[in-house]
Design a protein around this motif. Structure first.
Motif, PDB file in Angstrom:
ATOM      1  N   SER A   6       0.847  -1.188   0.000  1.00 46.74           N
ATOM      2  CA  SER A   6       0.000   0.000   0.000  1.00 46.74           C
ATOM      3  C   SER A   6       0.882   1.236   0.000  1.00 46.74           C
ATOM      4  N   ASP A   7       0.289   2.356  -0.312  1.00 46.68           N
ATOM      5  CA  ASP A   7       0.883   3.676  -0.129  1.00 46.68           C
ATOM      6  C   ASP A   7       2.278   3.826  -0.743  1.00 46.68           C
ATOM      7  N   THR A   8       2.357   3.582  -2.044  1.00 48.41           N
ATOM      8  CA  THR A   8       3.603   3.739  -2.785  1.00 48.41           C
ATOM      9  C   THR A   8       3.977   5.215  -2.917  1.00 48.41           C
ATOM     10  N   HIS A 112      -0.015   4.403   6.705  1.00 47.50           N
ATOM     11  CA  HIS A 112       1.426   4.175   6.511  1.00 47.50           C
ATOM     12  C   HIS A 112       2.034   3.423   7.698  1.00 47.50           C
ATOM     13  N   ARG A 113       1.207   2.847   8.559  1.00 47.63           N
ATOM     14  CA  ARG A 113       1.678   2.124   9.741  1.00 47.63           C
ATOM     15  C   ARG A 113       1.421   0.629   9.558  1.00 47.63           C
ATOM     16  N   PRO A 114       2.493  -0.190   9.450  1.00 48.32           N
ATOM     17  CA  PRO A 114       2.283  -1.636   9.323  1.00 48.32           C
ATOM     18  C   PRO A 114       1.597  -2.184  10.574  1.00 48.32           C
ATOM     19  N   PRO A 127      -0.368  -3.109   5.401  1.00 43.46           N
ATOM     20  CA  PRO A 127       1.051  -3.392   5.170  1.00 43.46           C
ATOM     21  C   PRO A 127       1.960  -2.200   5.424  1.00 43.46           C
ATOM     22  N   GLY A 128       1.379  -1.044   5.698  1.00 39.05           N
ATOM     23  CA  GLY A 128       2.182   0.162   5.814  1.00 39.05           C
ATOM     24  C   GLY A 128       2.605   0.620   4.435  1.00 39.05           C
ATOM     25  N   SER A 129       3.655   1.383   4.370  1.00 38.68           N
ATOM     26  CA  SER A 129       4.194   1.852   3.097  1.00 38.68           C
ATOM     27  C   SER A 129       5.617   1.334   2.936  1.00 38.68           C
ATOM     28  N   HIS A 130       5.897   0.770   1.765  1.00 39.97           N
ATOM     29  CA  HIS A 130       7.251   0.293   1.473  1.00 39.97           C
ATOM     30  C   HIS A 130       8.172   1.420   1.015  1.00 39.97           C
ATOM     31  N   GLY A 135       7.131   8.621   9.259  1.00 41.01           N
ATOM     32  CA  GLY A 135       7.346   8.464  10.690  1.00 41.01           C
ATOM     33  C   GLY A 135       7.122   7.063  11.220  1.00 41.01           C
ATOM     34  N   ASN A 136       6.659   6.153  10.400  1.00 41.16           N
ATOM     35  CA  ASN A 136       6.446   4.761  10.778  1.00 41.16           C
ATOM     36  C   ASN A 136       7.558   3.901  10.167  1.00 41.16           C
ATOM     37  N   ARG A 137       7.535   2.620  10.490  1.00 42.06           N
ATOM     38  CA  ARG A 137       8.448   1.694   9.821  1.00 42.06           C
ATOM     39  C   ARG A 137       8.014   1.500   8.381  1.00 42.06           C
ATOM     40  N   LEU A 138       8.967   1.291   7.495  1.00 42.04           N
ATOM     41  CA  LEU A 138       8.641   0.833   6.148  1.00 42.04           C
ATOM     42  C   LEU A 138       8.047  -0.565   6.264  1.00 42.04           C
ATOM     43  N   GLY A 139       7.106  -0.929   5.386  1.00 44.76           N
ATOM     44  CA  GLY A 139       6.541  -2.261   5.508  1.00 44.76           C
ATOM     45  C   GLY A 139       5.822  -2.779   4.283  1.00 44.76           C
TER      46      GLY A 139
END
Length: 174
Positions: A6-8, A112-114, A127-130, A135-139
């Motif tokens: 998500s959120d590319t 953007h938060r896994p 899944p968050g954002s890869h 401010g969150n982990r990549l995921g």
């Protein structure tokens, strides 16, 4: 294996790297919960994936919104997914959305938060954002189907595990 993104948020391309790129290329199916932002990013995902099931998000261009639905249901590997970018009402709203579609798993994005949440009826996965963690982990997430259920794992793009949930086929039916 099913890879979930998500959120590319890219004007250029898919922004995948490391294990996230490998997962997209090796997956039987890729699910994307929206916010590609550009047709270049959407088309780059289509080029990398054998089968892509996606929805549009609130930051997607008009051209992307014209090509993708707001929500969809996907049946793969014995698992039913309800996919949306965002749903009002938080976890309760997402659970209700999943139940209304007879889903085992609800895939969403936007924060953007896994995150993985197990409810009585469905598993909620963001899944968050890869590429744009804000401010969150990549995921990103990977689902493996098994004869007795499935396992969803959240990973950072380099493959570092974040969280996992195992679910049996009869969970939520007692």
């Amino acid at each position: 294996m099913i890879a979930i993104f998500s959120d590319t948020h890219s004007p250029r391309g898919h922004e995948l790297e490391g294990e996230a790129l490998s997962a997209a290329r090796e997956a039987d199916v890729v699910i994307h919960a929206g916010d590609f932002t550009s047709t270049s990013a959407l088309e780059a995902f289509e080029d990398e994936c054998d089968r892509l099931f996606a929805v549009h998000g609130n930051a997607d261009s008009a051209a992307v919104r014209d090509r993708l639905p707001t929500a969809r249901t996907v049946d793969e590997e014995g698992v039913r997914f309800a996919v949306t970018h965002r749903r009002e009402g938080g976890a309760t709203g997402l659970s209700m959305f999943g139940r209304s579609r007879g889903a085992d798993v609800v895939v969403s994005g936007h924060t953007h938060r896994p995150t993985l949440v197990e409810t009585d009826d469905v598993v909620l996965v963001n899944p968050g954002s890869h590429a744009q963690p804000r401010g969150n982990r990549l995921g990103f997430a990977v689902l493996e189907s098994r004869s007795d259920g499935f396992e969803i794992e959240l990973h950072q793009p380099d493959g570092t595990p974040i969280d996992a949930i195992e679910r049996s086929r009869n969970a939520g039916t007692d």
